[in-house]
Design a protein around this motif. Structure first.
Motif, PDB file in Angstrom:
ATOM      1  N   ALA A  88       4.045  80.748 -23.105  1.00 42.77           N
ATOM      2  CA  ALA A  88       4.327  81.315 -21.785  1.00 42.77           C
ATOM      3  C   ALA A  88       3.199  82.224 -21.306  1.00 42.77           C
ATOM      4  O   ALA A  88       2.639  83.018 -22.077  1.00 42.77           O
ATOM      5  CB  ALA A  88       5.639  82.093 -21.820  1.00 42.77           C
ATOM      6  N   MET A  89       2.860  82.090 -20.030  1.00 44.62           N
ATOM      7  CA  MET A  89       1.796  82.899 -19.444  1.00 44.62           C
ATOM      8  C   MET A  89       2.024  83.060 -17.945  1.00 44.62           C
ATOM      9  O   MET A  89       2.807  82.337 -17.338  1.00 44.62           O
ATOM     10  CB  MET A  89       0.425  82.251 -19.682  1.00 44.62           C
ATOM     11  N   ALA A  90       1.335  84.032 -17.377  1.00 45.20           N
ATOM     12  CA  ALA A  90       1.312  84.212 -15.931  1.00 45.20           C
ATOM     13  C   ALA A  90      -0.079  84.689 -15.549  1.00 45.20           C
ATOM     14  O   ALA A  90      -0.717  85.429 -16.298  1.00 45.20           O
ATOM     15  CB  ALA A  90       2.362  85.229 -15.494  1.00 45.20           C
ATOM     16  N   THR A  91      -0.540  84.256 -14.412  1.00 46.38           N
ATOM     17  CA  THR A  91      -1.864  84.675 -13.958  1.00 46.38           C
ATOM     18  C   THR A  91      -1.816  85.016 -12.480  1.00 46.38           C
ATOM     19  O   THR A  91      -0.864  84.669 -11.770  1.00 46.38           O
ATOM     20  CB  THR A  91      -2.919  83.583 -14.219  1.00 46.38           C
ATOM     21  N   VAL A  92      -2.837  85.712 -12.017  1.00 45.46           N
ATOM     22  CA  VAL A  92      -3.004  86.045 -10.607  1.00 45.46           C
ATOM     23  C   VAL A  92      -4.442  85.705 -10.229  1.00 45.46           C
ATOM     24  O   VAL A  92      -5.382  86.163 -10.890  1.00 45.46           O
ATOM     25  CB  VAL A  92      -2.750  87.540 -10.329  1.00 45.46           C
ATOM     26  N   GLN A 149      -9.575  86.424 -12.305  1.00 47.77           N
ATOM     27  CA  GLN A 149      -8.464  86.303 -13.260  1.00 47.77           C
ATOM     28  C   GLN A 149      -8.494  87.455 -14.270  1.00 47.77           C
ATOM     29  O   GLN A 149      -8.264  87.249 -15.463  1.00 47.77           O
ATOM     30  CB  GLN A 149      -8.500  84.965 -13.980  1.00 47.77           C
ATOM     31  N   SER A 150      -8.738  88.648 -13.789  1.00 45.04           N
ATOM     32  CA  SER A 150      -8.860  89.802 -14.684  1.00 45.04           C
ATOM     33  C   SER A 150      -7.572  90.065 -15.450  1.00 45.04           C
ATOM     34  O   SER A 150      -7.603  90.432 -16.634  1.00 45.04           O
ATOM     35  CB  SER A 150      -9.246  91.045 -13.886  1.00 45.04           C
ATOM     36  N   VAL A 151      -6.413  89.886 -14.817  1.00 45.33           N
ATOM     37  CA  VAL A 151      -5.134  90.156 -15.476  1.00 45.33           C
ATOM     38  C   VAL A 151      -4.943  89.204 -16.658  1.00 45.33           C
ATOM     39  O   VAL A 151      -4.609  89.623 -17.775  1.00 45.33           O
ATOM     40  CB  VAL A 151      -3.972  90.021 -14.477  1.00 45.33           C
ATOM     41  N   TYR A 152      -5.159  87.930 -16.406  1.00 44.16           N
ATOM     42  CA  TYR A 152      -4.990  86.913 -17.440  1.00 44.16           C
ATOM     43  C   TYR A 152      -6.014  87.091 -18.561  1.00 44.16           C
ATOM     44  O   TYR A 152      -5.671  87.057 -19.750  1.00 44.16           O
ATOM     45  CB  TYR A 152      -5.138  85.535 -16.804  1.00 44.16           C
ATOM     46  N   ASP A 193      -0.702  75.665  -8.679  1.00 43.32           N
ATOM     47  CA  ASP A 193       0.087  75.580  -7.450  1.00 43.32           C
ATOM     48  C   ASP A 193       1.117  76.692  -7.335  1.00 43.32           C
ATOM     49  O   ASP A 193       1.602  76.961  -6.235  1.00 43.32           O
ATOM     50  CB  ASP A 193       0.804  74.221  -7.370  1.00 43.32           C
ATOM     51  N   TRP A 194       1.478  77.323  -8.464  1.00 42.36           N
ATOM     52  CA  TRP A 194       2.534  78.325  -8.343  1.00 42.36           C
ATOM     53  C   TRP A 194       2.116  79.727  -8.817  1.00 42.36           C
ATOM     54  O   TRP A 194       2.889  80.662  -8.732  1.00 42.36           O
ATOM     55  CB  TRP A 194       3.805  77.875  -9.043  1.00 42.36           C
ATOM     56  N   ALA A 195       0.893  79.882  -9.286  1.00 45.78           N
ATOM     57  CA  ALA A 195       0.428  81.229  -9.636  1.00 45.78           C
ATOM     58  C   ALA A 195       0.193  82.037  -8.359  1.00 45.78           C
ATOM     59  O   ALA A 195      -0.212  81.496  -7.326  1.00 45.78           O
ATOM     60  CB  ALA A 195      -0.864  81.148 -10.443  1.00 45.78           C
ATOM     61  N   LEU A 196       0.456  83.329  -8.429  1.00 40.52           N
ATOM     62  CA  LEU A 196       0.182  84.201  -7.287  1.00 40.52           C
ATOM     63  C   LEU A 196      -1.299  84.107  -6.941  1.00 40.52           C
ATOM     64  O   LEU A 196      -2.171  84.295  -7.791  1.00 40.52           O
ATOM     65  CB  LEU A 196       0.562  85.643  -7.629  1.00 40.52           C
ATOM     66  N   ASN A 197      -1.585  83.813  -5.685  1.00 43.35           N
ATOM     67  CA  ASN A 197      -2.953  83.581  -5.246  1.00 43.35           C
ATOM     68  C   ASN A 197      -3.225  84.441  -4.010  1.00 43.35           C
ATOM     69  O   ASN A 197      -2.616  84.258  -2.959  1.00 43.35           O
ATOM     70  CB  ASN A 197      -3.142  82.092  -4.916  1.00 43.35           C
ATOM     71  N   LYS A 198      -4.147  85.384  -4.157  1.00 42.84           N
ATOM     72  CA  LYS A 198      -4.451  86.310  -3.071  1.00 42.84           C
ATOM     73  C   LYS A 198      -5.843  86.068  -2.495  1.00 42.84           C
ATOM     74  O   LYS A 198      -6.395  86.932  -1.815  1.00 42.84           O
ATOM     75  CB  LYS A 198      -4.317  87.749  -3.577  1.00 42.84           C
TER      76      LYS A 198
END
Length: 331
Positions: A88-92, A149-152, A193-198
């Motif tokens: 499991a992971m999440a990225t911004v 992708q600093s958070v990831y 397609d579903w990662a937060l993208n700013k």
């Protein structure tokens, strides 16, 4: 009794492919993720396709309580856990200047603490039995960070540190528990397609891209062979080694190419989904939208799997070449 594998992030992407890979080898599977409907669908598909037991456990890995409760439920419903895989992971996708503290915190909780809690839950059950395997899924970005992708990247670096500390403790305590890490390249999954993208533009993996089944096979290999670490794909090897040799040069290269390599020219929809704080509903599977550009095999992974034969063949080739050269040099 069949072996039992727990896979986090198992409702889509690499986690889904990994669950299927273990099931294909006869493991009973516990699938952990947040989206109940997609998780149940994945469990049903695995049971029908492979004839193994598969249980879906709705779990937010950012919660230690939920992870430990899921581990307890697995052992009650399936039996003792043999393998625990942290996927499991999440990225911004965002420059640091546009991030909020809440986004940094949540991404770190899922990607870093999710693996920490998984290790702790697995270890608590494997330690009294003195057996089991824990697989942590890392990344080339755990060695060479990229912009946007600093958070990831920060979370993946942290996983390396925690894993190495735990490995030394396992050795100190003379435990027969295998702890391994699998570092992945760019993989064709729904995260783009579903990662937060700013950034305002659609995200994409940096080529070459590999199919999630390549990652899944590497994870299964790492779980069933006594390897400390597995690097998947030659791009992973290049990124790690190049950063060791010339990090400042890579800094400047990524300042020029790191944005365009991760972003397409297509504008991101204003209502694009984001799974950072809530799961994104929908029938997502293992693959993302990059099938036409993705590789189904990794030569580097092949040589890692068969490294003894590979190095033996390479040694024989070198000896043969040296013998031929000597023969030519004789007067």
């Amino acid at each position: 009794m069949p072996d039992i594998a727990v896979i986090t992030g198992a409702s889509a992407g690499v986690g889904r492919a990994t669950a299927e890979e273990f099931a294909r080898h006869g493991y009973d599977i516990a699938l952990l993720a947040r989206d109940a409907e997609r998780l149940e669908r994945a469990a049903r598909d695995i049971t029908v396709r492979y004839g193994v037991r598969a249980v879906a456990l709705v779990t937010d890995v950012a919660s230690a309580e939920q992870v430990h409760a899921a581990a307890e439920a697995v052992e009650q419903r399936l039996g003792p856990i043999n393998v625990w895989v942290n996927v499991a992971m999440a990225t911004v996708f965002s420059p640091v200047s546009a991030l909020t503290p809440a986004e940094v915190e949540r991404g770190t909780q899922v990607t870093y603490l999710g693996q920490v809690y998984g290790m702790m839950a697995a270890l608590a059950r494997m330690r009294p039995r003195n057996r089991g395997t824990i697989v942590n899924v890392g990344s080339a970005l755990a060695y060479r960070s990229v912009p946007l992708q600093s958070v990831y990247c920060g979370a993946k670096f942290a996983i390396r540190g925690f894993t190495d500390s735990l490995r030394s403790e396992i050795i100190h305590d003379a435990l027969d528990i295998h702890l391994t890490m699998v570092d992945l390249p760019a993989v064709n999954t729904p995260q783009f397609d579903w990662a937060l993208n700013k950034t305002g533009r659609k995200a994409q993996p940096v080529a070459p891209i590999f199919q999630p089944e390549v990652a899944a096979r590497a994870i299964f290999f790492a779980a069933t062979h006594r390897r400390r670490q597995v690097w998947v794909g030659f791009p992973t090897v290049k990124a790690i080694l190049a950063n060791r040799i010339a990090p400042s040069l890579i800094d400047r290269y990524l300042a020029r190419a790191g944005y365009s390599g991760q972003l397409t020219d297509e504008a991101a929809p204003a209502d694009a989904p984001s799974n950072l704080f809530q799961p994104v509903p929908g029938d997502y599977g293992s693959h993302g939208r990059f099938d036409a550009h993705s590789r189904a095999a990794s030569w580097e992974m092949f040589t890692d799997r068969h490294r003894n034969a590979f190095w033996a063949a390479a040694g024989i080739g070198l000896l043969a070449g040296a013998a031929l050269l000597m023969r030519k040099l004789r007067p």
